[in-house]
Design a protein around this motif. Structure first.
Motif, PDB file in Angstrom:
ATOM      1  N   TRP A 180       0.807  -1.221   0.000  1.00 38.24           N
ATOM      2  CA  TRP A 180       0.000   0.000   0.000  1.00 38.24           C
ATOM      3  C   TRP A 180       0.842   1.274   0.000  1.00 38.24           C
ATOM      4  O   TRP A 180       0.336   2.340  -0.336  1.00 38.24           O
ATOM      5  N   SER A 181       2.102   1.176   0.366  1.00 38.81           N
ATOM      6  CA  SER A 181       2.944   2.380   0.403  1.00 38.81           C
ATOM      7  C   SER A 181       3.323   2.848  -1.003  1.00 38.81           C
ATOM      8  O   SER A 181       3.830   3.951  -1.176  1.00 38.81           O
ATOM      9  N   MET A 182       3.061   2.019  -2.012  1.00 37.82           N
ATOM     10  CA  MET A 182       3.377   2.395  -3.391  1.00 37.82           C
ATOM     11  C   MET A 182       2.208   3.168  -3.992  1.00 37.82           C
ATOM     12  O   MET A 182       1.068   2.697  -3.973  1.00 37.82           O
ATOM     13  N   PRO A 217      -6.318  -7.021 -10.385  1.00 39.17           N
ATOM     14  CA  PRO A 217      -6.512  -5.574 -10.520  1.00 39.17           C
ATOM     15  C   PRO A 217      -7.914  -5.218 -10.022  1.00 39.17           C
ATOM     16  O   PRO A 217      -8.790  -6.089  -9.955  1.00 39.17           O
ATOM     17  N   PRO A 218      -8.125  -3.952  -9.657  1.00 40.36           N
ATOM     18  CA  PRO A 218      -9.473  -3.578  -9.214  1.00 40.36           C
ATOM     19  C   PRO A 218     -10.513  -3.926 -10.281  1.00 40.36           C
ATOM     20  O   PRO A 218     -10.271  -3.760 -11.474  1.00 40.36           O
ATOM     21  N   CYS A 263      -3.759   3.690  -3.953  1.00 38.43           N
ATOM     22  CA  CYS A 263      -2.445   3.086  -3.766  1.00 38.43           C
ATOM     23  C   CYS A 263      -2.411   1.751  -4.489  1.00 38.43           C
ATOM     24  O   CYS A 263      -3.439   1.251  -4.930  1.00 38.43           O
ATOM     25  N   PHE A 264      -1.241   1.180  -4.611  1.00 43.06           N
ATOM     26  CA  PHE A 264      -1.095  -0.149  -5.165  1.00 43.06           C
ATOM     27  C   PHE A 264      -1.760  -1.121  -4.199  1.00 43.06           C
ATOM     28  O   PHE A 264      -1.637  -0.966  -2.984  1.00 43.06           O
ATOM     29  N   THR A 265      -2.485  -2.111  -4.692  1.00 44.71           N
ATOM     30  CA  THR A 265      -3.157  -3.086  -3.828  1.00 44.71           C
ATOM     31  C   THR A 265      -2.907  -4.500  -4.349  1.00 44.71           C
ATOM     32  O   THR A 265      -2.483  -4.688  -5.488  1.00 44.71           O
ATOM     33  N   HIS A 266      -3.225  -5.479  -3.507  1.00 44.99           N
ATOM     34  CA  HIS A 266      -3.180  -6.879  -3.947  1.00 44.99           C
ATOM     35  C   HIS A 266      -4.447  -7.202  -4.721  1.00 44.99           C
ATOM     36  O   HIS A 266      -4.420  -7.872  -5.737  1.00 44.99           O
ATOM     37  N   GLY A 267      -5.580  -6.763  -4.218  1.00 47.87           N
ATOM     38  CA  GLY A 267      -6.852  -6.986  -4.887  1.00 47.87           C
ATOM     39  C   GLY A 267      -7.660  -8.156  -4.362  1.00 47.87           C
ATOM     40  O   GLY A 267      -8.876  -8.162  -4.458  1.00 47.87           O
ATOM     41  N   ASP A 268      -6.994  -9.149  -3.775  1.00 49.78           N
ATOM     42  CA  ASP A 268      -7.713 -10.318  -3.271  1.00 49.78           C
ATOM     43  C   ASP A 268      -6.924 -10.994  -2.137  1.00 49.78           C
ATOM     44  O   ASP A 268      -6.628 -12.191  -2.196  1.00 49.78           O
ATOM     45  N   PRO A 269      -6.579 -10.231  -1.075  1.00 51.35           N
ATOM     46  CA  PRO A 269      -5.764 -10.813  -0.004  1.00 51.35           C
ATOM     47  C   PRO A 269      -6.580 -11.637   0.997  1.00 51.35           C
ATOM     48  O   PRO A 269      -6.607 -11.368   2.195  1.00 51.35           O
ATOM     49  N   THR A 270      -7.269 -12.642   0.488  1.00 52.25           N
ATOM     50  CA  THR A 270      -8.033 -13.525   1.362  1.00 52.25           C
ATOM     51  C   THR A 270      -7.115 -14.620   1.904  1.00 52.25           C
ATOM     52  O   THR A 270      -6.006 -14.821   1.411  1.00 52.25           O
TER      53      THR A 270
END
Length: 195
Positions: free
Chosen positions: A41-43, A99-100, A72-79
């Motif tokens: 998320w810092s990106m 991606p979103p 921010c940059f995300t993983h999108g599916d951090p389950t």
């Protein structure tokens, strides 16, 4: 250190990656996951604001102002289902980033909503494996990790609600719908937001 799989080969619709082990069922995961996500998320990420129009059309509600944040940059599916580990180590690896989706922004609270989805028992619904149900220790770890990562639980709950609506859109009948409806009801009882 990399928290994503090492890819050895990419071809037309195929790839080869390093061998990974499943994350141990009863090992706490929320704190480690949040630590990795904070680095992701810092990106910064430049997001087109048209997602809000898509959101309104897809979910039949306006975007509540309290959920708007810096993209921010995300993983999108951090389950929980997308957490693995490197063999012979305790290093967590996140797989299957996304991606979103349509009408979904690239916000850290969208990822946090996916983590709440796991806490509601998503993986158990998919597999029937009750060993994957979150423990009280998982919940306590998550609360501490959310606090350290400056995650607003109401925003995370809102996005969890949206993820459950997306599940219902993809699977309009069957046990997943009943599970998603129960999760939505529980979230609406505990949290409020404008529609």
């Amino acid at each position: 250190e990399s928290y994503s799989p090492k890819i050895f080969f990419k071809g037309d619709g195929i790839y080869a990656m390093e061998w990974l082990d499943e994350w141990p069922t009863r090992r706490s995961w929320a704190g480690n996951l949040m630590w990795i996500l904070q680095r992701i998320w810092s990106m910064p990420w430049k997001q087109d604001i048209s997602w809000a129009d898509e959101f309104r059309l897809r979910f039949q509600m306006f975007v509540p102002s309290f959920i708007v944040e810096r993209p921010c940059f995300t993983h999108g599916d951090p389950t929980r289902a997308n957490i693995m580990k490197r063999p012979g180590s305790r290093q967590m690896v996140l797989i299957d980033p996304k991606p979103p989706g349509r009408g979904i922004p690239s916000y850290k609270h969208v990822d946090a909503g996916k983590i709440l989805q796991s806490m509601l028992g998503w993986e158990t619904m998919l597999s029937g494996d009750h060993e994957l149900l979150p423990t009280m220790e998982d919940m306590e770890d998550l609360i501490i990790a959310f606090d350290k990562a400056d995650i607003d639980i109401q925003k995370a709950a809102f996005w969890c609600h949206i993820h459950l609506l997306r599940i219902k859109q993809r699977s309009p009948t069957g046990p997943l719908v009943a599970w998603a409806d129960a999760g939505i009801e529980m979230l609406q009882e505990r949290f409020t937001w404008s529609h």
